[in-house]
Every structure is written in C-alpha cells, then in structure tokens.
Design a protein around this motif. Structure first.
Motif, mmCIF file in Angstrom:
data_model
loop_
_atom_site.group_PDB
_atom_site.id
_atom_site.type_symbol
_atom_site.label_atom_id
_atom_site.label_comp_id
_atom_site.label_asym_id
_atom_site.label_seq_id
_atom_site.Cartn_x
_atom_site.Cartn_y
_atom_site.Cartn_z
ATOM 1 N N LEU A 70 19.157 -29.843 -24.761
ATOM 2 C CA LEU A 70 18.122 -30.716 -25.306
ATOM 3 C C LEU A 70 17.139 -29.946 -26.228
ATOM 4 O O LEU A 70 17.228 -28.579 -25.705
ATOM 5 C CB LEU A 70 17.383 -31.141 -23.951
ATOM 6 C CG LEU A 70 18.103 -31.806 -22.902
ATOM 7 C CD1 LEU A 70 17.273 -32.279 -21.619
ATOM 8 C CD2 LEU A 70 18.509 -33.431 -23.700
ATOM 9 N N PRO A 71 16.491 -30.759 -26.957
ATOM 10 C CA PRO A 71 15.448 -29.854 -27.898
ATOM 11 C C PRO A 71 14.062 -29.782 -26.940
ATOM 12 O O PRO A 71 14.101 -30.138 -25.926
ATOM 13 C CB PRO A 71 15.109 -31.118 -29.012
ATOM 14 C CG PRO A 71 15.523 -32.320 -28.293
ATOM 15 C CD PRO A 71 16.834 -31.893 -27.355
ATOM 16 N N LYS A 72 13.599 -28.577 -27.521
ATOM 17 C CA LYS A 72 12.311 -28.025 -26.844
ATOM 18 C C LYS A 72 11.379 -29.243 -26.996
ATOM 19 O O LYS A 72 10.929 -29.352 -28.091
ATOM 20 C CB LYS A 72 12.114 -26.715 -27.350
ATOM 21 C CG LYS A 72 13.049 -25.570 -26.980
ATOM 22 C CD LYS A 72 12.622 -24.132 -27.612
ATOM 23 C CE LYS A 72 13.495 -23.314 -27.230
ATOM 24 N NZ LYS A 72 13.169 -21.970 -27.874
ATOM 25 N N MET A 73 10.664 -29.826 -26.368
ATOM 26 C CA MET A 73 9.615 -30.846 -26.329
ATOM 27 C C MET A 73 8.574 -30.260 -25.343
ATOM 28 O O MET A 73 8.850 -29.909 -24.142
ATOM 29 C CB MET A 73 10.238 -31.919 -26.092
ATOM 30 C CG MET A 73 11.362 -32.555 -27.301
ATOM 31 S SD MET A 73 12.146 -33.993 -26.640
ATOM 32 C CE MET A 73 10.669 -35.221 -26.798
ATOM 33 N N GLY A 317 8.412 -28.634 -16.660
ATOM 34 C CA GLY A 317 7.374 -29.513 -17.031
ATOM 35 C C GLY A 317 7.667 -30.960 -16.519
ATOM 36 O O GLY A 317 8.581 -31.187 -15.797
ATOM 37 N N SER A 318 6.713 -31.933 -16.809
ATOM 38 C CA SER A 318 7.048 -33.440 -16.251
ATOM 39 C C SER A 318 8.076 -34.134 -16.855
ATOM 40 O O SER A 318 8.518 -34.832 -16.222
ATOM 41 C CB SER A 318 5.636 -34.074 -16.665
ATOM 42 O OG SER A 318 5.563 -34.026 -18.131
ATOM 43 N N PRO A 324 8.945 -24.034 -22.595
ATOM 44 C CA PRO A 324 8.980 -22.835 -23.502
ATOM 45 C C PRO A 324 7.958 -21.950 -23.405
ATOM 46 O O PRO A 324 6.888 -22.007 -22.559
ATOM 47 C CB PRO A 324 9.107 -23.399 -24.861
ATOM 48 C CG PRO A 324 8.208 -24.531 -24.690
ATOM 49 C CD PRO A 324 8.526 -25.291 -23.604
ATOM 50 N N ALA A 325 8.154 -20.565 -23.748
ATOM 51 C CA ALA A 325 6.896 -19.726 -23.524
ATOM 52 C C ALA A 325 5.634 -20.120 -24.276
ATOM 53 O O ALA A 325 5.744 -20.765 -25.276
ATOM 54 C CB ALA A 325 7.586 -18.184 -24.236
ATOM 55 N N THR A 348 11.720 -26.862 -32.167
ATOM 56 C CA THR A 348 10.572 -27.714 -31.525
ATOM 57 C C THR A 348 10.128 -28.777 -32.156
ATOM 58 O O THR A 348 9.821 -28.731 -33.348
ATOM 59 C CB THR A 348 9.404 -26.441 -31.367
ATOM 60 O OG1 THR A 348 9.808 -25.305 -30.815
ATOM 61 C CG2 THR A 348 8.172 -27.150 -30.638
ATOM 62 N N PHE A 349 9.827 -29.790 -31.788
ATOM 63 C CA PHE A 349 9.126 -30.972 -32.435
ATOM 64 C C PHE A 349 7.906 -31.024 -32.443
ATOM 65 O O PHE A 349 6.877 -30.728 -31.509
ATOM 66 C CB PHE A 349 9.587 -32.301 -31.489
ATOM 67 C CG PHE A 349 10.926 -32.551 -31.615
ATOM 68 C CD1 PHE A 349 11.464 -33.757 -32.729
ATOM 69 C CD2 PHE A 349 12.112 -32.093 -30.657
ATOM 70 C CE1 PHE A 349 12.915 -34.111 -32.828
ATOM 71 C CE2 PHE A 349 13.392 -32.350 -30.784
ATOM 72 C CZ PHE A 349 13.678 -33.247 -31.897
ATOM 73 N N VAL A 350 7.517 -31.343 -33.879
ATOM 74 C CA VAL A 350 5.851 -31.467 -33.918
ATOM 75 C C VAL A 350 5.493 -32.832 -34.695
ATOM 76 O O VAL A 350 6.569 -33.497 -34.751
ATOM 77 C CB VAL A 350 5.451 -30.357 -35.174
ATOM 78 C CG1 VAL A 350 5.774 -28.871 -34.447
ATOM 79 C CG2 VAL A 350 6.397 -30.303 -36.199
#
Length: 398
Positions: A70-73, A317-318, A324-325, A348-350
């Motif tokens: 999964l992408p880091k979100m 996380g929720s 992530p760090a 990471t999504f921005v």
C-alpha cells in the motif's frame, strides 16, 4: 492558585492524535465532549439526527491487501494543528481592541468599505450576486466577508476579537448581512440556503457551478474560512449541513471528486462538537474508496503485547496502515484536496491545500512560508512549481 494560572502556558500539540479528540469520547450515547469551550451554542440542525450513524460494531477499516504493497498515507499535522487551535478558540489569544476599532462590525454595518477595494458591503450583496467571474477572480473580499481570529493574507482586514464577536452576535443588522453574504457564496458554489437552521441543497445551476468548483481548488481554502467564520459569529449549527452535502456530492454522487480530501482533512474538523464530526465521518467511511485507505476513523484497539514479542509496542494509524517515521516540520504540512504523488516524495501522498499559501495560516506559519517561485525541496516545492505552471502564482493568495 492565581500565580499558577498566571504562569500557565499553552503547550503546542505535537502529533495529529493530540490535535484530534473526535473519537476520544466515542460512546453509544454520542454525548458531546467538553472540547467546545467557545461559548457558542451547541445547537445542531434537526436534519443531523437523521443522518446515518455508520455500521454497528467495529468501525476500524479492514485491509484487503497486504500493507507492504500500500502507498504511504498519513494525515496532515499542519491541518490538524490549525483546526485544533480554531476549535479551542486560539489559546494564544491577543488582547482585545477598543470598541471603536471594530472594523469587521463597522464593515457589516455599511459604515466603512473593505480595503483595498473601497467597496461597501451593500454593493457586494446587491451587485455581485451572480457575477461569478468577479467572485472567482477578486481575492480581497473574502477576508472581510468572513472574518476570523487569525490573520489572513489581506493584511488590511482586521482579525476578530472576543469582544467584537459578542457585539456582532448582538447586532441584528450585521447578522442579517452576514447570512446574506453566506447565501451569496453558496450561490457561487451552486448551493442554496433553505432555512434558518442552515439546511442546504443544490441550486438550479448546480451542474455548471459544481464543475467549476471541482476544478477551481483555491475555493476550498475559501470554504474553510467560511466554515470557521460561521462558528465564530454564532452559526456553528450551519456547518454540518454544508459539510454533509459536500461529502455526499464528493463521495457518493462523485460530482466533486477533487474535493473529498479537503472535506475530510479540513471541513469536517472545523466543527467543534465531536459527536457531529463522528456522524459525518461515519457517513464518509461508508462511501470512501478504497476503504482501507480511510484515515479519519477511530484508531484501532491495540492488543496487549505478549512478553518476548519484538516490536509489539509499535502501533498502526487509524487506517490500519503502519505509520511512517516522523518527518521534519516543513514536510509535515501536506494535507488537502488531491492525492497526487509528487516526484521526490518517496511514494508519500501530498496535496494541494497545504502547499498553497492560504488565508487560514496563523502568523507563525505565515512567517515560515517560502514565496511562490523560490527553491524548495520536498513535496511543497514540487507543488509550488505546479502552481506556477498553472498560473496560480499570478493571483493574490488567500
């Protein structure tokens, strides 16, 4: 005791979890938590009681794919901190101005024009309605129509004070014009105000206006300001119906797909009552896709680590995705509107909202911003360059 209170200093929250009390008081009765210390009425639109309360039982998302793929979100710390300060009435509040300096109230009484344009409120209310080009391209009126207790990017507009808010709420003429200004902006967005409870619905030209709103994302910053101002000036109950409509259009009807992250990261969290936020987030989770990426639900219950387990104390996380760090402060500001992976972001999504200088930054954050066009590393720099290519740099930011 007096000395102890006199020496008390507000401690800045340092994590998203410290900023978000939405699920901290979650219960079957949905009693409001004590977070709302604004002195504003807790009344909520009658329509809210009929909103879906979500699925019974466990509301935490279930992962259908392995987290490794999964992408880091993650949620925006900048957004969470900004809305935390707003909901708690700005703990580092300044001294009140004298009554003769109540420029926001005097503007709404049609005694002074907005600066720098020199336009009076009555002219805006009578001549600007339906002039969508003017409402879109003028960037100085929004801070006067919807004042806040924080500095916007029109430095001629004054911040509200607690005394001015009380005076405003007791002045019928000012309140009448404020609701007319709210209706004016709703019409610009393709929405109509139905009643004095704040219920809203699509207007007759909603298709054209929703198409524009979906593409003109700087309006999401304006909507954040409008929602905040509603709460400051005595119309807290008007927020939930508008946010609910945006959630339905964005997640269920797919007419405003670009708005969904702004709604969840910003609009929902302008609402002061945790119970009202929970209603909206439960509805959002029912329609959010992909379901495993929903970040705004209650945190999962952590099982007690077994003795001898390595790394058993590390939580998720929720969303159920391992966090992530921690990242440095400038890189923790990602937070709104569109999930667009930018080069150099390591997957990471921005998003657009936090990368844009907006009217809702506080003075400390404003000083930390780098102007458009300057060299910046990381996600924000990428988005600043994207905004320049889209000619956003030529407009006056909010």
């Amino acid at each position: 005791m007096g000395n102890l209170l006199g020496n008390w200093r507000f401690k800045e929250p340092s994590t998203v979890e410290e900023c978000d009390s939405t699920w901290g008081s979650d219960s079957e009765s949905d009693e409001p938590a004590a977070e709302d210390d604004s002195g504003i009425s807790d009344s909520v639109s009658p329509a809210e009681s009929e909103w879906p309360a979500g699925n019974n039982g466990d509301l935490s998302p279930k992962l259908t794919d392995s987290p490794e793929f999964l992408p880091k979100m993650k949620r925006s710390f900048y957004a969470a901190r900004d809305l935390y300060k707003y909901r708690h009435c700005y703990p580092s509040y300044k001294k009140s101005r004298q009554p003769n300096e109540y420029r926001n109230l005097r503007f709404y009484l049609n005694k002074i024009p907005l600066v720098p344009d020199g336009i009076y409120i009555e002219e805006i209310l009578t001549r600007w309605r339906g002039d969508y080009d003017k409402l879109e391209h003028n960037h100085t009126y929004i801070q006067w129509l919807f004042p806040l207790r924080e500095q916007g990017l029109n430095f001629y507009a004054h911040e509200l004070t607690q005394d001015e808010i009380k005076e405003f709420q007791s002045t019928r003429e000012a309140k009448r014009r404020f609701l007319a200004a709210y209706s004016l902006m709703l019409d610009f967005y393709g929405i109509k105000l139905l009643d004095k409870s704040g219920n809203v619905a699509r207007s007759s030209n909603w298709q054209e206006r929703f198409h524009h709103l979906n593409e003109s994302q700087h309006n999401y910053l304006r909507i954040t300001r409008i929602l905040k101002s509603l709460g400051e000036l005595g119309y807290e109950a008007f927020k939930a119906p508008l946010v609910r409509l945006f959630l339905e259009e964005s997640l269920h009807r797919n007419t405003l797909p670009n708005m969904q992250h702004s709604i969840l990261e910003y609009f929902v969290y302008t609402i002061r009552r945790p119970a009202a936020r929970r209603h909206l987030l439960r509805y959002a989770r029912q329609h959010y896709k992909p379901a495993h990426a929903f970040l705004w639900g209650p945190p999962p219950k952590r099982s007690k680590p077994k003795s001898g387990d390595v790394g058993a104390s590390v939580g998720a996380g929720s969303s159920g995705i391992r966090a992530p760090a921690p990242t440095p402060e400038p890189q923790r500001r990602g937070g709104e509107t569109s999930f667009i992976p930018a080069s150099g972001c390591s997957g990471t999504f921005v998003s657009y909202h936090d990368a844009t200088v907006c009217q809702d930054v506080d003075a400390e954050s404003l000083n930390a911003y780098t102007p458009l066009g300057s060299s910046m590393d990381g996600p924000e720099g990428v988005f600043m360059m994207m905004l320049e290519r889209n000619n956003y740099s030529g407009s006056v930011p909010l």
